[in-house]
Design an enzyme around this catalytic site. Structure first.
Site, PDB file in Angstrom:
ATOM      1  N   THR A  75      53.975  47.179  38.116  1.00  0.00           N
ATOM      2  CA  THR A  75      54.166  47.362  36.667  1.00  0.00           C
ATOM      3  C   THR A  75      53.104  46.588  35.900  1.00  0.00           C
ATOM      4  O   THR A  75      52.494  47.103  34.956  1.00  0.00           O
ATOM      5  CB  THR A  75      55.575  46.899  36.243  1.00  0.00           C
ATOM      6  OG1 THR A  75      56.539  47.631  36.986  1.00  0.00           O
ATOM      7  CG2 THR A  75      55.805  47.109  34.756  1.00  0.00           C
ATOM      8  N   TRP A  82      49.644  48.135  36.523  1.00  0.00           N
ATOM      9  CA  TRP A  82      49.490  49.417  35.810  1.00  0.00           C
ATOM     10  C   TRP A  82      48.904  49.170  34.416  1.00  0.00           C
ATOM     11  O   TRP A  82      48.103  49.955  33.923  1.00  0.00           O
ATOM     12  CB  TRP A  82      50.854  50.107  35.687  1.00  0.00           C
ATOM     13  CG  TRP A  82      50.801  51.415  34.948  1.00  0.00           C
ATOM     14  CD1 TRP A  82      50.573  52.651  35.470  1.00  0.00           C
ATOM     15  CD2 TRP A  82      50.971  51.607  33.535  1.00  0.00           C
ATOM     16  NE1 TRP A  82      50.591  53.608  34.481  1.00  0.00           N
ATOM     17  CE2 TRP A  82      50.831  52.997  33.273  1.00  0.00           C
ATOM     18  CE3 TRP A  82      51.232  50.766  32.458  1.00  0.00           C
ATOM     19  CZ2 TRP A  82      50.948  53.538  32.000  1.00  0.00           C
ATOM     20  CZ3 TRP A  82      51.344  51.305  31.183  1.00  0.00           C
ATOM     21  CH2 TRP A  82      51.202  52.683  30.969  1.00  0.00           C
ATOM     22  N   HIS A  83      49.307  48.047  33.808  1.00  0.00           N
ATOM     23  CA  HIS A  83      48.867  47.784  32.435  1.00  0.00           C
ATOM     24  C   HIS A  83      47.390  47.434  32.343  1.00  0.00           C
ATOM     25  O   HIS A  83      46.772  47.613  31.291  1.00  0.00           O
ATOM     26  CB  HIS A  83      49.709  46.665  31.809  1.00  0.00           C
ATOM     27  CG  HIS A  83      51.044  47.143  31.346  1.00  0.00           C
ATOM     28  ND1 HIS A  83      52.116  47.268  32.184  1.00  0.00           N
ATOM     29  CD2 HIS A  83      51.476  47.547  30.121  1.00  0.00           C
ATOM     30  CE1 HIS A  83      53.155  47.726  31.502  1.00  0.00           C
ATOM     31  NE2 HIS A  83      52.784  47.913  30.242  1.00  0.00           N
ATOM     32  N   GLY A  84      46.826  46.924  33.410  1.00  0.00           N
ATOM     33  CA  GLY A  84      45.402  46.606  33.350  1.00  0.00           C
ATOM     34  C   GLY A  84      44.917  45.912  34.594  1.00  0.00           C
ATOM     35  O   GLY A  84      45.697  45.281  35.309  1.00  0.00           O
ATOM     36  N   PHE A  95      45.640  51.643  28.759  1.00  0.00           N
ATOM     37  CA  PHE A  95      46.472  51.308  29.911  1.00  0.00           C
ATOM     38  C   PHE A  95      46.667  52.490  30.840  1.00  0.00           C
ATOM     39  O   PHE A  95      46.416  53.592  30.532  1.00  0.00           O
ATOM     40  CB  PHE A  95      47.834  50.780  29.455  1.00  0.00           C
ATOM     41  CG  PHE A  95      47.723  49.482  28.702  1.00  0.00           C
ATOM     42  CD1 PHE A  95      46.629  48.657  28.892  1.00  0.00           C
ATOM     43  CD2 PHE A  95      48.676  49.097  27.791  1.00  0.00           C
ATOM     44  CE1 PHE A  95      46.494  47.472  28.194  1.00  0.00           C
ATOM     45  CE2 PHE A  95      48.571  47.916  27.096  1.00  0.00           C
ATOM     46  CZ  PHE A  95      47.475  47.113  27.294  1.00  0.00           C
TER      47      PHE A  95
END
Lengths: 365, 467
Positions: free
Chosen positions: B313, B316-318, B467
């Site tokens: 998680t 995934w954002h960066g 993202f």
């Protein structure tokens, strides 16, 4: 209102708003420049495959849609109004308004910039004016007075201290105590020539020039004057009157523009309707100008290193000198001044800049 | 193209609305597909081909999986779809991260690729994978029409910043959907609410953040204001975008699932994640956590599953360590809550629970906001008085006064208070009729105000774009 009617109402209004503005934007002819914002507006970008695939075309189109939006000034006003009155924000893009007086918060103090300015003045004095009377004077920006109403401002005291500490062989003339908030236009950054006669007198006295009695000026008024902060404020405030002071001496004075190699007048009222109405004073931004005073035969000259504030005070200093030379080192490098000017004469030197120029001294070349 | 831009609102959207509603039913998807491709091309001309290839790959893999099911060997096409799907995401988003860490670990000097991240790649990759996995599981019917499938993947309302719309959510609507004044009006209201959240609240809070970053007079109080305003900015930015996406979906006849449900009223981290970016949370739950065993099995297995899901998680954002730490930070609190904190808080007044969430979330967004880990640590030190800065100062107090009302509005806006107020009025006698008049007028005025904000050029790109 019944649910079904509401739904139709919302659908119709939303569609009309979107399509209406869309059509209006397409139909309205594009403007070349915005008088209120004093800048050139973006025009429709030219198509090319290169700009299309690089993304530049759409980037430029974004800017175009913002600049050419119908009723742009109205919408900017809506935003500014809501920030002040709905969301109770104290400023909009650092602009704040007190009793119709538009001001800009200028802060914080850039100490390195102040020292850089002092060093630049030292360097020029060293190169051209050794042994001559040299002075430094700083014009406070409006925020010095108005920020006392709860706004942020730079540390002016520190600025003066730093300048005094770093200038060499020059006297510091304190303008802060000579000035007050009423000396500025309400909608512009500059001081109002009509109100700065005491400052001119103070400067002449500080530089040891005889100021024999009161000089009489005739007031000429131009209206409405929308100053540079007017457009930035985006809300409706009363415009100023631009008053310039003239007399026989100033009418007869010869002003030479080195850039255009031509003689101009001290005042150019025909420029009032242009992009910047303040250009009425000595034609605005000019790298080098000389004003000759036919009535003063003393041979004493003043070399005034200045920014735009100098344009309106220079005519008021002319009575003390045979010639006043205005040098704007934002537009000409200080290293090549001797190509154009003769520094071997009997000259006083005054470096006079407003606090914003001192705080952004990288612009001084 | 940004939803919160003049080009979208007053050029693109009216043109698409006119074309969409004048063409016959069987041409509506074509209009949406063309519009969506142009929408993407406008912001990312070079990568539109990548998105088309990803869509075609997803479509072909769907057919392959369906065909392979007959022979009972559909794992191979599924694996192929996952590998190909993730390879694009890994290459464009994570290559430089791996190179940087390899260089750091082994003291090598492998040059970075410095690739621009294709906008929305994380969103459309997850959408395509949800489709192929669902076809494999038999939860979705295979889509035989390439253009309908591409319409799903590229659908401009949700293309670049979510919510992650699963194929099964819109499967039926791709083939047959209805349009009505009711849906259109609901969509408009939702769109304008989202636009207001983004333009009025998120951007103003973003301005405050920029002022803080530029400020030379940092104080403890300023660090706190900055952290809280950033947290609220992310919420209004992203939930605003989701509102706009859901609203636009309704206008065009699609019913996307909700993505946010007042996350800041959550009383625990697990509840927060059931209310925040719900489409991402449920994606990881259904396609990673549960297939790994979920909470079945031993405690150690559960801990492993939680760690993997929250690592992913965050990642995934960066492609930065701060995002990984951010994800694992939440994993730690989930574990703590399960084993200790939930029981502990049961004995205390709910105020303590709220304070706990406030601190946990504020600190989480400081980590989230850090470009480098060092920046995050610096900001945390500033918040807790570990830097040599005063508690407050003139600049801090000025901006607190200037942005105070906006912060209060943002706080209230992050709770269901306004929605409850509207519902309460509607329950009164004539309340519904009054609100039926007030709501559209209010939204119309908001649209004009937003136009003012946009024309003045004060807009930020969406934080979740990358993202």
């Amino acid at each position: 209102m019944r649910e079904r009617v509401k739904n139709i109402f919302v659908t119709v209004i939303f569609s009309l708003l979107l399509i209406g503005f869309s059509v209006a934007n397409i139909m309205t002819p594009d403007l070349e420049f915005s008088k209120s914002e004093r800048r050139k507006l973006k025009n429709l970008p030219e198509f090319s495959f290169q700009s299309l695939f690089s993304g530049d075309l759409f980037e430029d189109f974004e800017k175009y849609t913002l600049d050419q939006f119908v009723m742009r000034d109205f919408f900017r006003g809506v935003k500014a109004w809501s920030k002040y009155n709905v969301f109770m924000q104290k400023d909009n893009n650092r602009i704040y308004i007190i009793d119709g007086n538009v001001n800009k918060m200028e802060y914080p103090l850039d100490e390195r910039s102040v020292i850089r300015a002092a060093e630049k003045f030292n360097e020029i004095r060293e190169k051209y004016f050794q042994g001559k009377n040299a002075y430094v004077a700083v014009i406070p920006d409006k925020n010095y007075f108005f920020a006392l109403g709860g706004y942020l401002s730079m540390d002016y005291e520190k600025m003066e201290q730093l300048l005094k500490k770093h200038i060499q062989g020059m006297d510091y003339i304190d303008l802060f105590y000579m000035m007050d908030q009423d000396m500025y236009y309400k909608t512009d950054i500059h001081w109002d020539q009509e109100r700065i006669i005491p400052v001119a007198k103070g400067l002449l006295e500080a530089m040891g020039r005889d100021h024999t009695g009161d000089i009489h000026y005739e007031k000429k008024t131009l209206y409405p004057f929308h100053g540079s902060y007017y457009g930035q404020a985006a809300v409706k405030v009363e415009p100023d009157s631009l008053v310039y002071l003239t007399n026989d001496l100033l009418e007869k004075a010869k002003v030479y523009d080195y850039e255009k190699q031509t003689y101009i007048s001290v005042y150019m009222p025909e420029l009032f309707e242009g992009m910047d109405s303040y250009d009425v004073f000595l034609s605005g931004a000019k790298p080098l100008l000389t004003i000759e005073n036919p009535e003063n035969t003393s041979g004493k000259e003043l070399i005034l290193f200045r920014d735009s504030f100098g344009s309106s005070i220079a005519p008021l200093l002319l009575s003390g000198y045979s010639k006043v030379t205005l040098v704007d080192i934002r537009y000409v490098s200080s290293t090549i001044l001797d190509r154009y000017l003769d520094f071997s004469q009997d000259q006083d030197v005054l470096f006079m800049y407003n606090t914003l120029a001192i705080n952004n001294s990288a612009m001084l070349k | 193209m940004l939803f919160s831009s003049i080009s979208f609102l007053y050029y693109f959207l009216p043109a698409v609305l006119i074309l969409y509603f004048i063409v016959p039913k069987n041409r509506k998807n074509t209009i949406l597909l063309i519009a969506s491709l142009f929408f993407y091309f406008y912001g990312e001309p070079k990568y539109v081909v990548l998105m088309i290839l990803s869509s075609v790959s997803g479509y072909l893999h769907g057919l392959w999986i369906e065909k392979a099911k007959v022979s009972g060997n559909s794992k191979l096409p599924l694996a192929s779809s996952i590998v190909i799907g993730f390879s694009g995401l890994l290459f464009f988003k994570y290559t430089d991260f791996f190179i940087q860490n390899t260089n750091w670990l082994f003291n090598t000097n492998i040059p970075l690729l410095r690739l621009a991240l294709p906008i929305g790649i994380s969103f459309y990759t997850f959408q395509i994978l949800s489709y192929t996995i669902d076809v494999y599981r038999g939860e979705a019917k295979v889509q035989k029409n390439l253009f309908d499938f591409m319409t799903y993947v590229t659908l401009f309302p949700q293309l670049i910043a979510g919510p992650i719309v699963r194929y099964t959510t819109v499967e039926a609507e791709l083939a047959e959907r209805s349009h009505s004044f009711k849906l259109f009006a609901e969509g408009v209201n939702r769109f304008v609410i989202g636009l207001s959240k983004k333009v009025i609240l998120a951007n103003t809070l973003g301005e405050l953040g920029k002022i803080f970053a530029d400020s030379g007079q940092k104080t403890v109080l300023f660090y706190w204001i900055m952290s809280i305003s950033f947290m609220l900015q992310v919420y209004f930015d992203f939930s605003g975008y989701s509102d706009m996406a859901i609203g636009l979906g309704k206008i065009f006849g699609f019913q996307f699932l909700e993505n946010f449900n007042y996350p800041f009223i959550a009383k625990s981290v697990s509840e927060f994640w059931r209310r925040w970016h719900m489409s991402l949370g449920t994606w990881f739950r259904d396609y990673v956590y549960i297939p790994m065993g979920g909470n079945r099995g031993s405690t150690w297995k559960w801990l492993r599953n939680v760690a993997v899901v929250w690592f992913l998680t965050g990642f995934w954002h960066g492609a930065q360590w701060n995002f990984i730490i951010w994800g694992l930070y939440f994993a730690c609190f989930l574990v703590l809550e399960k084993f200790w904190l939930n029981d502990f808080f049961k004995k205390l007044p709910s105020l303590f629970r709220r304070m706990y969430m406030f601190f946990v979330l504020t600190i989480s967004f400081v980590i989230f906001n850090a470009d480098r880990l060092g920046d995050g640590i610096q900001n945390l030190k500033g918040m807790f008085g570990l830097l040599k800065v005063p508690f407050t100062g003139p600049e801090t107090m000025y901006y607190l006064r200037s942005y105070g009302l906006m912060l209060i509005i943002a706080f209230i806006g992050a709770t269901p208070l306004a929605a409850k107020g509207v519902a309460w009025i509607k329950e009164r006698k004539h309340g519904k009729s009054v609100m039926n008049f007030v709501e559209p007028v209010f939204h119309g005025l908001m649209l004009l105000l937003i136009t003012g904000y946009l024309v003045d050029g004060s807009f930020n790109p969406f934080l979740y774009f990358r993202f």
